[in-house]
Design a protein around this motif. Structure first.
Motif, PDB file in Angstrom:
ATOM      1  N   GLY A  99     -25.983  28.759 -14.279  1.00 28.41           N
ATOM      2  CA  GLY A  99     -27.035  27.752 -14.285  1.00 28.41           C
ATOM      3  C   GLY A  99     -28.177  28.234 -15.149  1.00 28.41           C
ATOM      4  O   GLY A  99     -28.075  29.265 -15.817  1.00 28.41           O
ATOM      5  N   GLY A 100     -29.262  27.503 -15.163  1.00 31.46           N
ATOM      6  CA  GLY A 100     -30.416  27.910 -15.938  1.00 31.46           C
ATOM      7  C   GLY A 100     -30.666  26.992 -17.116  1.00 31.46           C
ATOM      8  O   GLY A 100     -29.953  26.009 -17.339  1.00 31.46           O
ATOM      9  N   PRO A 101     -31.691  27.303 -17.923  1.00 30.19           N
ATOM     10  CA  PRO A 101     -32.030  26.451 -19.055  1.00 30.19           C
ATOM     11  C   PRO A 101     -30.892  26.250 -20.047  1.00 30.19           C
ATOM     12  O   PRO A 101     -30.688  25.159 -20.558  1.00 30.19           O
ATOM     13  N   MET A 102     -30.142  27.323 -20.347  1.00 29.83           N
ATOM     14  CA  MET A 102     -29.039  27.169 -21.294  1.00 29.83           C
ATOM     15  C   MET A 102     -27.998  26.184 -20.760  1.00 29.83           C
ATOM     16  O   MET A 102     -27.521  25.303 -21.493  1.00 29.83           O
ATOM     17  N   ALA A 103     -27.635  26.328 -19.499  1.00 32.09           N
ATOM     18  CA  ALA A 103     -26.656  25.416 -18.905  1.00 32.09           C
ATOM     19  C   ALA A 103     -27.187  23.993 -18.849  1.00 32.09           C
ATOM     20  O   ALA A 103     -26.411  23.024 -18.871  1.00 32.09           O
ATOM     21  N   THR A 104     -28.499  23.860 -18.792  1.00 30.76           N
ATOM     22  CA  THR A 104     -29.104  22.532 -18.691  1.00 30.76           C
ATOM     23  C   THR A 104     -29.184  21.836 -20.042  1.00 30.76           C
ATOM     24  O   THR A 104     -28.883  20.646 -20.156  1.00 30.76           O
ATOM     25  N   VAL A 105     -29.586  22.576 -21.087  1.00 27.72           N
ATOM     26  CA  VAL A 105     -29.775  21.931 -22.396  1.00 27.72           C
ATOM     27  C   VAL A 105     -28.549  22.044 -23.291  1.00 27.72           C
ATOM     28  O   VAL A 105     -28.410  21.285 -24.252  1.00 27.72           O
ATOM     29  N   PHE A 118     -24.167  24.571 -13.243  1.00 27.33           N
ATOM     30  CA  PHE A 118     -25.275  23.836 -12.638  1.00 27.33           C
ATOM     31  C   PHE A 118     -26.173  23.324 -13.752  1.00 27.33           C
ATOM     32  O   PHE A 118     -26.614  24.087 -14.609  1.00 27.33           O
ATOM     33  N   VAL A 119     -26.450  22.032 -13.734  1.00 29.51           N
ATOM     34  CA  VAL A 119     -27.302  21.407 -14.740  1.00 29.51           C
ATOM     35  C   VAL A 119     -28.592  20.956 -14.068  1.00 29.51           C
ATOM     36  O   VAL A 119     -28.567  20.301 -13.020  1.00 29.51           O
ATOM     37  N   GLY A 120     -29.731  21.323 -14.664  1.00 31.15           N
ATOM     38  CA  GLY A 120     -31.020  20.928 -14.107  1.00 31.15           C
ATOM     39  C   GLY A 120     -31.437  21.802 -12.939  1.00 31.15           C
ATOM     40  O   GLY A 120     -30.903  22.895 -12.717  1.00 31.15           O
ATOM     41  N   GLU A 121     -32.407  21.326 -12.181  1.00 37.53           N
ATOM     42  CA  GLU A 121     -32.858  22.069 -11.011  1.00 37.53           C
ATOM     43  C   GLU A 121     -31.696  22.230 -10.027  1.00 37.53           C
ATOM     44  O   GLU A 121     -30.862  21.338  -9.900  1.00 37.53           O
ATOM     45  N   HIS A 138     -15.476  23.114  -3.184  1.00 37.04           N
ATOM     46  CA  HIS A 138     -16.542  23.027  -4.184  1.00 37.04           C
ATOM     47  C   HIS A 138     -16.096  22.268  -5.435  1.00 37.04           C
ATOM     48  O   HIS A 138     -14.904  22.191  -5.749  1.00 37.04           O
ATOM     49  N   LYS A 139     -17.086  21.741  -6.141  1.00 35.33           N
ATOM     50  CA  LYS A 139     -16.848  21.046  -7.408  1.00 35.33           C
ATOM     51  C   LYS A 139     -17.042  22.026  -8.570  1.00 35.33           C
ATOM     52  O   LYS A 139     -17.529  23.140  -8.381  1.00 35.33           O
ATOM     53  N   SER A 140     -16.729  21.581  -9.765  1.00 31.50           N
ATOM     54  CA  SER A 140     -16.883  22.437 -10.942  1.00 31.50           C
ATOM     55  C   SER A 140     -18.209  22.197 -11.662  1.00 31.50           C
ATOM     56  O   SER A 140     -18.588  22.967 -12.541  1.00 31.50           O
ATOM     57  N   ARG A 141     -18.910  21.139 -11.291  1.00 34.34           N
ATOM     58  CA  ARG A 141     -20.196  20.830 -11.929  1.00 34.34           C
ATOM     59  C   ARG A 141     -21.139  20.241 -10.883  1.00 34.34           C
ATOM     60  O   ARG A 141     -20.742  19.371 -10.094  1.00 34.34           O
TER      61      ARG A 141
END
Length: 549
Positions: A99-105, A118-121, A138-141
């Motif tokens: 997760g984190g900023p890289m995973a989000t953007v 994990f995308v976003g908060e 669990h899911k993958s995203r």
């Protein structure tokens, strides 16, 4: 019960990392990313959780191989190292989540490379995943549908940090920013409606830093004053807590320039112990400010940029700033204009970068539609993915290097520093309070401590610097501050810190002009230095909170 390890990859050498001068302070890194302790706090008590920050310790991959789950968080500037760690851990058969900023953007970069993304908060989705993972469902995203209510967050596990290895602590009071700067991904990730913690949470976190021995804390909010009405009572509570304990913590943070338009807010920040504030000034070119929708910086009735900076300084708060070159309304005249502005504003510490389009931002979308994004190879060559309008890519790259060389030459840097600390006779709010008349013993202890810290730092600095010309200049500056302000030990120490940080900037600027002799590409240091903006995060913070941090 599961064995969970949360890993933060190392950063390349950067402006805010202060890697070249960290040994002078006896530390390994400037601060921990605040999300580490928060993520640990969100793990249920029946699991074991370990924090690994590669910036203060080597990664033991045999240890990671024994874990049930390895979680990685990081920004795009940590991307190459994050992928290396991910590949090594997965090769050992360990389940991974990222997760984190890289995973989000840039989630597409991680597709197929991790078990869960994990995308976003992720303050809600991280515990949700752990619960579902225990059940094998669990899911993958995971993408949190709503913004986190910060009042529900637990106390971060600062006790799990190797606190003695950091210079500062890091915490978060709010998320979100009301402004719409085109190049910034803050509002994309955290929204335009600032959300704040309760005073009780903030005070508990301050107490936790005292408990682990960290006495300087960076409040990593992207804009602490995004909701001025809501932050004022929290600042009053912090001030009350600080005064009840003789100001045990020094605080610094980030805020928008409209801070200068609120005298009460500046006074409250000073009373709360905030000694420094990072402000995104971006450029002295008002047309560029309008272009990028940085309209809070273009308010004629509030005074000029320089007048507003001086107003904040006059309230006893030191100003650091971020500057950008390469806006569409910039031509080559911007390069001499930036050092001149910094000199007139008396800002010694300024993060300067080339305009860079972060995925998910309005700037990225606009430039992509216009066909003005560099290829990956050209981004390496020129140090940015933006194709400028008012100059060639070569002119932007070379002009940026000149700006840095000029701004951080010894004469320019110490000219700005001396203008503030000697000509302006700058004083921090907290050290000028009548309050200290009732705390004479605490004041005496603080003063003695700062005299000692200044002496030790000066000795280490003059021993560490090999360049005889630079060493002589540092000796001259240290002697000058002793002569002029020896009665103010807190000023002595802060000035000494600024001399030491110049050593980091000087070493860094030497490296940014390096190019690959075969390809002509900018050096890794140059690309990192030019592209790391506080918005993505290396400002003092190197951080975006939650797992999306």
């Amino acid at each position: 019960m599961a064995d969970i390890v949360i890993v933060n990859p190392r950063f390349d050498i950067s402006f805010w990392g202060m890697e070249h001068c960290m040994p002078l302070f006896g530390k390994r890194a400037n601060l921990p990313v605040a999300c580490l302790a928060l993520l640990a706090a969100l793990v249920p008590d029946h699991h074991d959780v370990t924090l690994v920050d590669e910036n203060v310790e080597d990664i033991d991959f045999d240890r990671l191989a024994r874990a049930d789950l390895v979680c990685l968080t990081g920004m795009s500037i940590q991307g190459s190292r994050l992928l290396e760690i991910l590949e090594t851990v997965r090769a050992r058969g360990v389940m991974t989540v990222v997760g984190g900023p890289m995973a989000t953007v840039e989630p597409e970069v991680l597709e197929g490379l991790t078990d869960v993304i994990f995308v976003g908060e992720a303050d809600e989705t991280w515990p949700q995943f752990l619960e579902e993972w225990e059940k094998g469902e669990h899911k993958s995203r995971y993408e949190q549908p709503e913004k986190t209510n910060l009042e529900t967050l637990p106390l971060p596990r600062t006790d799990l940090l190797k606190a003695e290895r950091y210079m500062f602590g890091s915490m978060q009071i709010s998320r979100g920013c009301p402004f719409t700067c085109e190049f910034c991904d803050i509002i994309v990730t955290f929204g335009r409606r600032p959300r704040l913690k309760k005073s009780e949470q903030v005070i508990a976190e301050l107490e936790s830093f005292l408990n682990v021995g960290l006495k300087i804390v960076f409040v990593v909010d992207d804009n602490l004053i995004g909701n001025k009405k809501a932050i004022k009572p929290i600042l009053r509570d912090i001030a009350e807590w600080q005064q009840a304990r003789a100001y045990p913590l020094t605080l610094f943070t980030e805020a928008s320039l409209d801070l200068a338009e609120d005298d009460e807010l500046m006074e409250l920040m000073g009373l709360a112990g905030f000694q420094n504030v990072f402000i995104g000034i971006e450029t002295p070119n008002e047309e560029s400010l309008r272009e990028t929708k940085k309209l809070q910086n273009v308010r004629p009735n509030a005074g000029s940029l320089i007048e507003r900076v001086h107003r904040i300084q006059d309230h006893g708060i030191d100003v650091w700033c971020g500057m950008i070159v390469g806006f569409d309304h910039d031509d080559t005249t911007i390069f001499p204009a930036v050092p001149e502005f910094l000199s007139r504003a008396r800002i010694s510490t300024a993060l300067v970068g080339m305009l860079h389009a972060i995925p998910t931002t309005p700037l990225f979308k606009r430039l992509k539609e216009a066909g003005r994004l560099n290829s990956e190879d050209d981004a390496d060559l020129y140090g940015t993915n933006v194709i400028p309008l008012g100059m060639s890519s070569e002119e932007l790259r070379d002009g940026f290097v000149r700006v840095m060389q000029e701004s951080y030459s010894a004469d320019s840097y110490f000219g700005r520093l001396d203008s503030q600390f000697f000509d302006q006779d700058f004083k921090f709010t907290v050290h000028e309070l009548p309050y200290w008349a009732n705390w004479r013993w605490a004041w005496a202890k603080r003063a003695s401590y700062n005299y000692v810290r200044f002496s030790v730092l000066a000795s280490r600095l003059l021993s560490a610097v090999e360049d005889p010309e630079l060493r002589a200049r540092y000796r001259q500056q240290l002697a000058k501050v002793v002569k002029k302000r020896w009665r103010e030990p807190h000023i002595l120490f802060i000035y000494g810190v600024k001399v030491a940080t110049h050593y980091h900037y000087a070493k860094l600027v030497q490296s940014i002009a390096d190019v690959d002799p075969e390809t002509g590409a900018m050096s890794n240091a140059g690309r990192s230095f030019s592209r790391v903006r506080k918005d993505e995060s290396a400002t003092p913070k190197k951080d975006k909170e939650a797992i999306a941090a």
